[in-house]
Write an enzyme that holds these catalytic residues in place. Structure first.
Site: not given
Length: 839
Positions: A111, A128, A164, A618-619, A728, A826-827
């Site tokens: 103080f 503060h 304050d 996620k496979p 692809c 077609s893949f």
């Protein structure tokens, strides 16, 4: 001479210390914060004429006093400033003798009388840690969190005779993060930005530009100092309110509840945003629902049914344990130390003695904190041990969990021996004899560093496309498993070692994983052949080989990810610029296709990990086995738990949940256009997560009459039949000039007849089975559609008459642009040829 000297003088005098007004300052306060404010003010050229701080405690000077004494600045250590309501005369005389123009109070627990506050001509300013007028009083940071404020900050204000209440000089604010504690908020913002603000405030005063903004009374609050007896948890609150109460009291005084007749204090609270993990019930006095002791900590429930997790518990005797070990009892008996470990103990004893200089002798029962150590001493202890004990890396939490010297040495020795590490990875392998060796394959979900069954116990068959037999049963991840995996990835990113790890260490782990992939490449290639039908030689070179290369490539990127700076104003003195800092996103979800199971995993996950993210992968449902073997190798490489999670199962369940999950920050998907559209929609509707999509396509190959025909035939066949056409970047259509068309087709058919179709593990096989039965059926329907539309089936178009999912390499000619074959991918091993006119 003067004209020439002017510029030289200006160049010499542009440093920050010159041409600025400087003040004589008295610093009143203590702590590391006060020390940093003191040092920065001196660097800015201000003269600190006196430091007024607290007396030494247990023979140890305050950090501010240490720094000032080292610099030769006058230091005064008064136990009190007032006696019987009046300022102590000795204090007044010492203070006035220094001749300060401004008092600076960075952090002060004493103080200070008003005649001292008002004594200098420019008055006094105080730091503060709240946005005044909110949270006046001594526990401002605690109450910011307890009250659930969304904004935190600090104020530098002019001292007056209120508590304050003085006029505001400046304020700074920041967002409060969901799991901030007093420590994180202070270390991230209030401490570093507060130091800068105090220096800025002093300079504003020196320049005569400091404002005095009266504090409004509207919104003003005052809360007293929180003490232990006031910190008991009330259980009739929401989970968020409970979380705010616990984190607002962390580390002092500590929120507590009664468990089994004993006061137990809770530390390390975080909101639980995923499903509640399994655990053992723990009755807590007053709680509406028992807590759950889980592997992640103690789960508590609010009145709204939502949950939070507490990481550590402290008992009345001061002992702290991980909450997950509440029912585990004490650690094993005291370890017998080797000669080398005894030397480490002696080194640690010397470090403790240096920190606890007030303690006459460091004994097994010496308590680090009861002997006067603070949180800063914890950081020093951890760093000194790292420096003097061969780089041994402890966490601050290790100190809080073993506060006596004897317990701490035992903890260090266990860490050196690796006994504190997680239990050895347990893998319930499925073993199969293949290619003259025993292949061992994990088959469960990989979540949080462990292989576990799906929560509902559901499984499905992984099928060998070469003969249609079942390889093994694989866990079928449920929605609950997805939530657990995302929570594990989030925790690893936000709280685990991965988030604290430096980039080079990340790269080291990735290099180690690449080495393990290479060491196990033959087994991985066999699993890839069994699970996907890839020809072994192709699997070894491409599926596995390129995966190894990918991880090594991205491992090298870990410590080379850079932002950018852009100058936007070269005008002096500011020379403003903007900068971009690249940071990891967090939890990334990855959904990969079945044509190159391991390689697609590597392409997507290596970049993700190099950037510091965690992942849930996620496979494809039909090809999960190399991904699960990859999970095993990542654990053996040393990746922390939760960084990599693998969920076998269906796209409609696990994949859809990942695209909707609010804690996933980015999703990468390779697959069909229709599913890509659905994923993009789910990602947008959920939390607007980032999305990367690689969808269907149909690439042309154009062959002109002046080509080398033999080379064109080889290239055309490779472009269509490579990896059974499951590629692809396959050539979806061939355009051949009319003058060479017939000969080209004839040579292609001749080469097809030479191809060996059969067991992918046979090294002489050219063409293996299609990936799975449904895909084979789709390809046969594709050929039927071509014939119906009038295309000429020159060769193939049928299933090979043998067990498994084999299809004859196929050739169509006379394909026109309007036909289904010309438009749709077609893949598969189907060559689509269209003729174009000469010239």
């Amino acid at each position: 001479m003067l004209l020439r000297g002017g510029p030289a003088l200006r160049r010499f005098s542009t440093g920050r210390v010159y041409f600025k007004n400087k003040l004589k300052l008295a610093l009143i306060g203590q702590s590391l914060f006060g020390q940093h404010v003191y040092s920065h003010l001196r660097k800015e050229g201000h003269q600190v004429v006196g430091v007024f701080t607290v007396p030494d405690k247990d023979g140890r000077a305050d950090p501010l006093a240490l720094a000032a004494e080292k610099d030769g600045t006058p230091v005064f250590k008064f136990p009190r400033w007032r006696a019987k309501g009046r300022t102590v005369q000795e204090v007044v005389e010492a203070y006035r003798a220094v001749g300060a123009e401004l008092n600076v109070l960075p952090f002060c627990t004493q103080f200070i009388p008003m005649d001292i506050i008002d004594s200098p001509k420019l008055g006094s300013i105080i730091y503060h840690p709240s946005l005044l007028p909110r949270h006046r009083g001594a526990s401002a940071i605690n109450w910011t969190l307890i009250m659930g404020d969304k904004k935190a900050g600090f104020s530098v204000f002019w001292a007056d005779d209120g508590l304050d209440t003085g006029p505001i000089l400046l304020q700074r604010s920041c967002d409060v993060k969901p799991n901030d504690t007093v420590d994180t908020l202070y270390n991230r913002f209030l401490f570093p930005e507060g130091i800068k603000a105090m220096v800025e405030a002093v300079q504003l005063i020196a320049d005569g530009n400091a404002p005095r903004i009266p504090q409004p009374e509207e919104g003003a609050t005052y809360e007293g100092i929180q003490r232990k007896e006031n910190a008991e948890i009330r259980w009739d609150q929401t989970a968020e309110a409970l979380h705010n109460w616990i984190r607002g009291h962390d580390k002092a005084p500590g929120a507590w509840a009664e468990i089994n007749g004993q006061t137990v204090t809770f530390y390390g609270s975080s909101l639980l945003n995923s499903s509640v993990p399994p655990g053992e019930a723990l009755e807590i006095k007053g709680a509406q629902k028992p807590g759950l002791v889980t592997k992640n900590g103690l789960v508590l429930f609010g009145s709204d049914g939502k949950a939070l997790t507490v990481r550590n518990l402290q008992f009345e005797d001061g002992k702290m344990i991980p909450a997950s070990q509440y029912f585990s009892g004490d650690e094993s008996s005291t370890l017998e130390l080797t000669a080398e470990e005894q030397q480490v103990a002696v080194t640690i004893q010397g470090i403790w003695a240096g920190i606890l200089s007030n303690v006459r002798a460091i004994e097994a029962s010496t308590d680090f904190f009861k002997s006067g150590a603070s949180s800063m001493d914890v950081a020093r202890l951890v760093e000194e041990i790292r420096q003097k004990c061969g780089g041994l890396q402890l966490q601050n939490e290790d100190v809080y969990l073993a506060t006596t010297f004897g317990d701490f040495v035992q903890k260090v020795v266990r860490k050196l021996r690796g006994e504190d590490q997680a239990a050895e990875l347990v893998v319930d392998y499925v073993s199969r004899e293949a290619d003259g060796r025993t292949v061992r394959m994990p088959h469960q979900c990989f979540i949080g560093g462990e292989f576990v069954d799906a929560q509902d116990g559901r499984t499905y068959n992984a099928v060998n496309p070469a003969d249609g037999s079942t390889i093994c049963k694989v866990a079928y991840a449920s929605l609950a498993d997805v939530d657990k995996a995302v929570a594990a990835a989030k925790d690893a990113f936000e709280n685990g070692a991965w988030g604290r790890m430096n980039a080079r260490e990340r790269g080291r782990l990735m290099y180690r994983l690449a080495d393990l992939l290479e060491e196990n490449q033959e087994e991985l290639a066999i699993i890839e052949a069994l699970d996907s039908g890839a020809v072994y030689t192709l699997a070894l070179k491409t599926h596995v080989g390129m995966s190894v290369q990918t991880f090594r490539y991205f491992a090298g990127w870990c410590d080379k990810i850079q932002g950018s700076t852009i100058p936007i104003n070269q005008a002096r003195p500011n020379r403003n610029l903007t900068f971009t800092k690249k940071e990891p996103i967090g939890v990334c979800a990855i959904i990969i296709p079945w044509n190159y199971p391991l390689m697609m995993l590597a392409w997507k996950s290596a970049a993700c990990l190099a950037a510091g993210n965690t992942l849930v992968l996620k496979p494809a449902q039909v090809t999960p086995l190399t991904a699960l073997k990859f999970a095993e190798l990542s654990a053996r490489a040393g990746f922390p738990k939760g960084v990599i999670n693998i969920l076998p199962g269906s796209g409609g369940v696990a994949g859809q949940r990942l695209s909707e999950h609010p804690d996933v920050g980015k999703l990468g998907f390779t697959g069909s256009t229709s599913i890509g559209k659905q994923i993009m929609k789910s990602c947008a509707v959920s939390n607007l997560k980032r999305v990367s999509l690689e969808l269907g396509g149909k690439s042309p190959l154009i062959i002109f009459s002046d080509c080398e025909l033999n080379k064109a035939v080889r290239m055309g066949m490779g472009a269509v039949f490579f990896n059974k056409g499951e590629n692809c970047i396959a050539a979806g259509r061939l355009f051949v000039e009319e003058s060479i068309h017939d000969e080209f087709v004839m040579r292609v058919v001749e080469e097809i007849k030479k191809m060996k179709i059969g067991d992918p593990l046979d090294r002489s096989t050219d063409h293996g089975p299609q990936n799975h039965k449904a895909h084979l059926e789709k390809l046969l329907q594709y050929c039927e559609a071509g014939v119906k539309e009038g295309a000429t089936l020159v060769y193939g178009g049928r299933q090979v008459q043998r067990p498994g999912f084999f299809m004859e390499p196929t050739v169509f000619t006379d394909v026109e642009d309007h036909m289904f074959l010309a438009k749709e991918e077609s893949f598969g091993p189907i060559m689509i040829i269209s003729k174009f006119q000469n010239g």
